[in-house]
Write a protein that holds these residues in place. Sequence first.
Motif, PDB file in Angstrom:
ATOM      1  N   LEU A   1       0.843  -1.198   0.000  1.00  5.99           N
ATOM      2  CA  LEU A   1       0.000   0.000   0.000  1.00  5.99           C
ATOM      3  C   LEU A   1       0.880   1.251   0.000  1.00  5.99           C
ATOM      4  O   LEU A   1       1.781   1.388   0.828  1.00  5.99           O
ATOM      5  CB  LEU A   1      -0.905   0.002   1.241  1.00  5.99           C
ATOM      6  N   GLU A   2       0.631   2.125  -0.954  1.00  7.18           N
ATOM      7  CA  GLU A   2       1.454   3.324  -1.093  1.00  7.18           C
ATOM      8  C   GLU A   2       1.363   4.194   0.155  1.00  7.18           C
ATOM      9  O   GLU A   2       0.305   4.325   0.777  1.00  7.18           O
ATOM     10  CB  GLU A   2       0.993   4.128  -2.313  1.00  7.18           C
ATOM     11  N   LEU A   3       2.488   4.817   0.509  1.00  7.37           N
ATOM     12  CA  LEU A   3       2.550   5.601   1.737  1.00  7.37           C
ATOM     13  C   LEU A   3       1.581   6.776   1.735  1.00  7.37           C
ATOM     14  O   LEU A   3       1.083   7.170   2.793  1.00  7.37           O
ATOM     15  CB  LEU A   3       3.986   6.105   1.966  1.00  7.37           C
ATOM     16  N   HIS A   4       1.301   7.329   0.560  1.00 11.59           N
ATOM     17  CA  HIS A   4       0.406   8.491   0.532  1.00 11.59           C
ATOM     18  C   HIS A   4      -1.043   8.116   0.852  1.00 11.59           C
ATOM     19  O   HIS A   4      -1.882   8.995   1.060  1.00 11.59           O
ATOM     20  CB  HIS A   4       0.488   9.204  -0.832  1.00 11.59           C
ATOM     21  N   LEU A   5      -1.318   6.799   0.898  1.00 18.33           N
ATOM     22  CA  LEU A   5      -2.653   6.343   1.251  1.00 18.33           C
ATOM     23  C   LEU A   5      -2.821   6.120   2.754  1.00 18.33           C
ATOM     24  O   LEU A   5      -3.912   5.771   3.216  1.00 18.33           O
ATOM     25  CB  LEU A   5      -2.985   5.051   0.500  1.00 18.33           C
ATOM     26  N   PHE A   6      -1.734   6.327   3.509  1.00 15.36           N
ATOM     27  CA  PHE A   6      -1.807   6.233   4.961  1.00 15.36           C
ATOM     28  C   PHE A   6      -2.131   7.610   5.546  1.00 15.36           C
ATOM     29  O   PHE A   6      -1.572   8.626   5.094  1.00 15.36           O
ATOM     30  CB  PHE A   6      -0.474   5.762   5.547  1.00 15.36           C
ATOM     31  N   PRO A   7      -3.001   7.687   6.550  1.00 17.68           N
ATOM     32  CA  PRO A   7      -3.246   8.966   7.226  1.00 17.68           C
ATOM     33  C   PRO A   7      -1.955   9.484   7.852  1.00 17.68           C
ATOM     34  O   PRO A   7      -1.129   8.691   8.339  1.00 17.68           O
ATOM     35  CB  PRO A   7      -4.279   8.612   8.301  1.00 17.68           C
ATOM     36  N   PRO A   8      -1.731  10.796   7.866  1.00 21.07           N
ATOM     37  CA  PRO A   8      -0.500  11.353   8.452  1.00 21.07           C
ATOM     38  C   PRO A   8      -0.274  10.930   9.887  1.00 21.07           C
ATOM     39  O   PRO A   8       0.875  10.673  10.277  1.00 21.07           O
ATOM     40  CB  PRO A   8      -0.742  12.868   8.352  1.00 21.07           C
ATOM     41  N   ASP A   9      -1.345  10.821  10.681  1.00 21.07           N
ATOM     42  CA  ASP A   9      -1.150  10.442  12.080  1.00 21.07           C
ATOM     43  C   ASP A   9      -0.665   9.006  12.214  1.00 21.07           C
ATOM     44  O   ASP A   9       0.070   8.668  13.150  1.00 21.07           O
ATOM     45  CB  ASP A   9      -2.436  10.650  12.886  1.00 21.07           C
ATOM     46  N   VAL A  10      -1.032   8.131  11.268  1.00 20.79           N
ATOM     47  CA  VAL A  10      -0.548   6.757  11.282  1.00 20.79           C
ATOM     48  C   VAL A  10       0.947   6.718  10.980  1.00 20.79           C
ATOM     49  O   VAL A  10       1.719   6.017  11.643  1.00 20.79           O
ATOM     50  CB  VAL A  10      -1.327   5.892  10.273  1.00 20.79           C
ATOM     51  N   LEU A  11       1.367   7.494   9.991  1.00 21.29           N
ATOM     52  CA  LEU A  11       2.785   7.549   9.642  1.00 21.29           C
ATOM     53  C   LEU A  11       3.600   8.169  10.774  1.00 21.29           C
ATOM     54  O   LEU A  11       4.713   7.714  11.071  1.00 21.29           O
ATOM     55  CB  LEU A  11       2.983   8.333   8.346  1.00 21.29           C
ATOM     56  N   ASP A  12       3.059   9.193  11.416  1.00 27.62           N
ATOM     57  CA  ASP A  12       3.745   9.819  12.543  1.00 27.62           C
ATOM     58  C   ASP A  12       3.914   8.814  13.686  1.00 27.62           C
ATOM     59  O   ASP A  12       4.979   8.734  14.314  1.00 27.62           O
ATOM     60  CB  ASP A  12       2.962  11.039  13.044  1.00 27.62           C
ATOM     61  N   ALA A  13       2.861   8.041  13.957  1.00 26.97           N
ATOM     62  CA  ALA A  13       2.923   7.047  15.024  1.00 26.97           C
ATOM     63  C   ALA A  13       3.939   5.959  14.694  1.00 26.97           C
ATOM     64  O   ALA A  13       4.686   5.504  15.567  1.00 26.97           O
ATOM     65  CB  ALA A  13       1.542   6.427  15.242  1.00 26.97           C
ATOM     66  N   ALA A  14       3.994   5.562  13.419  1.00 27.91           N
ATOM     67  CA  ALA A  14       4.952   4.535  13.000  1.00 27.91           C
ATOM     68  C   ALA A  14       6.384   5.011  13.222  1.00 27.91           C
ATOM     69  O   ALA A  14       7.234   4.269  13.722  1.00 27.91           O
ATOM     70  CB  ALA A  14       4.729   4.178  11.535  1.00 27.91           C
ATOM     71  N   ARG A  15       6.634   6.267  12.866  1.00 30.97           N
ATOM     72  CA  ARG A  15       7.987   6.815  13.076  1.00 30.97           C
ATOM     73  C   ARG A  15       8.306   6.915  14.560  1.00 30.97           C
ATOM     74  O   ARG A  15       9.419   6.600  14.986  1.00 30.97           O
ATOM     75  CB  ARG A  15       8.094   8.182  12.403  1.00 30.97           C
ATOM     76  N   THR A  16       7.351   7.371  15.354  1.00 31.07           N
ATOM     77  CA  THR A  16       7.569   7.513  16.792  1.00 31.07           C
ATOM     78  C   THR A  16       7.877   6.168  17.440  1.00 31.07           C
ATOM     79  O   THR A  16       8.753   6.069  18.320  1.00 31.07           O
ATOM     80  CB  THR A  16       6.328   8.134  17.469  1.00 31.07           C
ATOM     81  N   LEU A  17       7.189   5.126  17.000  1.00 26.38           N
ATOM     82  CA  LEU A  17       7.368   3.796  17.584  1.00 26.38           C
ATOM     83  C   LEU A  17       8.564   3.048  16.988  1.00 26.38           C
ATOM     84  O   LEU A  17       8.908   1.962  17.455  1.00 26.38           O
ATOM     85  CB  LEU A  17       6.098   2.960  17.370  1.00 26.38           C
ATOM     86  N   GLY A  18       9.177   3.621  15.980  1.00 28.86           N
ATOM     87  CA  GLY A  18      10.349   2.981  15.382  1.00 28.86           C
ATOM     88  C   GLY A  18      10.018   1.860  14.418  1.00 28.86           C
ATOM     89  O   GLY A  18      10.861   0.997  14.164  1.00 28.86           O
ATOM     90  N   ALA A  19       8.801   1.863  13.866  1.00 26.87           N
ATOM     91  CA  ALA A  19       8.429   0.836  12.893  1.00 26.87           C
ATOM     92  C   ALA A  19       9.191   1.074  11.589  1.00 26.87           C
ATOM     93  O   ALA A  19       9.223   2.196  11.076  1.00 26.87           O
ATOM     94  CB  ALA A  19       6.925   0.867  12.640  1.00 26.87           C
ATOM     95  N   LYS A  20       9.794   0.008  11.062  1.00 23.95           N
ATOM     96  CA  LYS A  20      10.586   0.112   9.845  1.00 23.95           C
ATOM     97  C   LYS A  20       9.898  -0.625   8.708  1.00 23.95           C
ATOM     98  O   LYS A  20       9.536  -1.790   8.851  1.00 23.95           O
ATOM     99  CB  LYS A  20      11.980  -0.465  10.078  1.00 23.95           C
ATOM    100  N   ARG A  21       9.742   0.072   7.595  1.00 16.45           N
ATOM    101  CA  ARG A  21       9.113  -0.559   6.434  1.00 16.45           C
ATOM    102  C   ARG A  21      10.179  -1.040   5.472  1.00 16.45           C
ATOM    103  O   ARG A  21      10.948  -0.244   4.926  1.00 16.45           O
ATOM    104  CB  ARG A  21       8.164   0.407   5.730  1.00 16.45           C
ATOM    105  N   GLU A  22      10.218  -2.351   5.259  1.00 16.72           N
ATOM    106  CA  GLU A  22      11.184  -2.915   4.339  1.00 16.72           C
ATOM    107  C   GLU A  22      10.685  -2.801   2.900  1.00 16.72           C
ATOM    108  O   GLU A  22       9.492  -2.619   2.650  1.00 16.72           O
ATOM    109  CB  GLU A  22      11.439  -4.387   4.673  1.00 16.72           C
ATOM    110  N   GLU A  23      11.598  -2.931   1.973  1.00 17.15           N
ATOM    111  CA  GLU A  23      11.238  -2.976   0.560  1.00 17.15           C
ATOM    112  C   GLU A  23      10.339  -4.192   0.334  1.00 17.15           C
ATOM    113  O   GLU A  23      10.662  -5.316   0.731  1.00 17.15           O
ATOM    114  CB  GLU A  23      12.506  -3.090  -0.292  1.00 17.15           C
ATOM    115  N   GLN A  24       9.185  -3.984  -0.290  1.00 17.10           N
ATOM    116  CA  GLN A  24       8.201  -5.049  -0.444  1.00 17.10           C
ATOM    117  C   GLN A  24       8.324  -5.810  -1.765  1.00 17.10           C
ATOM    118  O   GLN A  24       7.619  -6.797  -1.976  1.00 17.10           O
ATOM    119  CB  GLN A  24       6.794  -4.466  -0.330  1.00 17.10           C
ATOM    120  N   THR A  25       9.235  -5.376  -2.631  1.00 15.11           N
ATOM    121  CA  THR A  25       9.407  -6.046  -3.911  1.00 15.11           C
ATOM    122  C   THR A  25       9.786  -7.507  -3.701  1.00 15.11           C
ATOM    123  O   THR A  25      10.721  -7.814  -2.960  1.00 15.11           O
ATOM    124  CB  THR A  25      10.495  -5.355  -4.751  1.00 15.11           C
TER     125      THR A  25
END
Length: 255
Positions: A184-208
């Motif tokens: 799912l493209e990052l621009h389809l995530f709500p900003p608060d979800v992305l902010d929370a992911a960064r705060t919690l240290g969630a890392k998104r790996e390459e999905q290819t």
Amino acid sequence: MTQCTACGKPLTLEIDLEGEDEPDQDATGSGSEVPDSVELTQCLLDSYEIVQCPQCSKDVSSRNSSGEEQVLCNLNNEGGLQEGFDILPILKEESYLRAFPEERRCRAFLEFCAEGDVGAILDLINSDEDEDTSMSSNEEAATKPMDVLRYQDPMGSLSTGLHVAVSNGREEIVWLLLFLASSLELHLFPPDVLDAARTLGAKREEQTGKVDVRVLEDSNHRTAENLAQQLGGMWEPWIQSKRLRPIVDGILPIV
């Protein structure tokens, strides 16, 4: 004192009433014994006879109103007495995990998804990554770690963590799993979800080259989106946005 019918050991657990980490063994009155028994006992697991009495080998299973097998017992521990408790699902799971201990983390992951415990999921994933980095190349080649994020429960209709999160109404876990294990493209995530992911240290790996978790079906041939469609309610906006639908033929979900 109640004893196990198979091994003769007392069915009690000693607890420290004062809450000390290391109670004084010579002290008196600092601890107390509480019931910690199942009137079928841990010996059922030790003997792998989950529907037979470990002493007399009598079949202790029965059928419920739906015709499903059950093993009813009186569960007595520090939480009190539960009569008519069906312990068969627990016995089956523990027996399975003894045969496949490498799946304990995966099953813990599913429990965290059901409970909505974001922190525990990230801790589990990070601990897996730490183990991977500490492996030698020979060890890594010999032992391929299980993909926790895409694990399908063989004892639970092949459900993924995404299925479990949807069925338990855990929207925050759904967002987390889409972030970690979908395309799912990052621009389809709500900003608060992305902010929370960064705060919690969630890392998104390459999905290819990786399976999009939204593609996986349970034993009833349902994707997480299909399950959400059946449940409706809080999942209606998700169904309309198609976020739970993987990209097919280059068509992106709409918002």
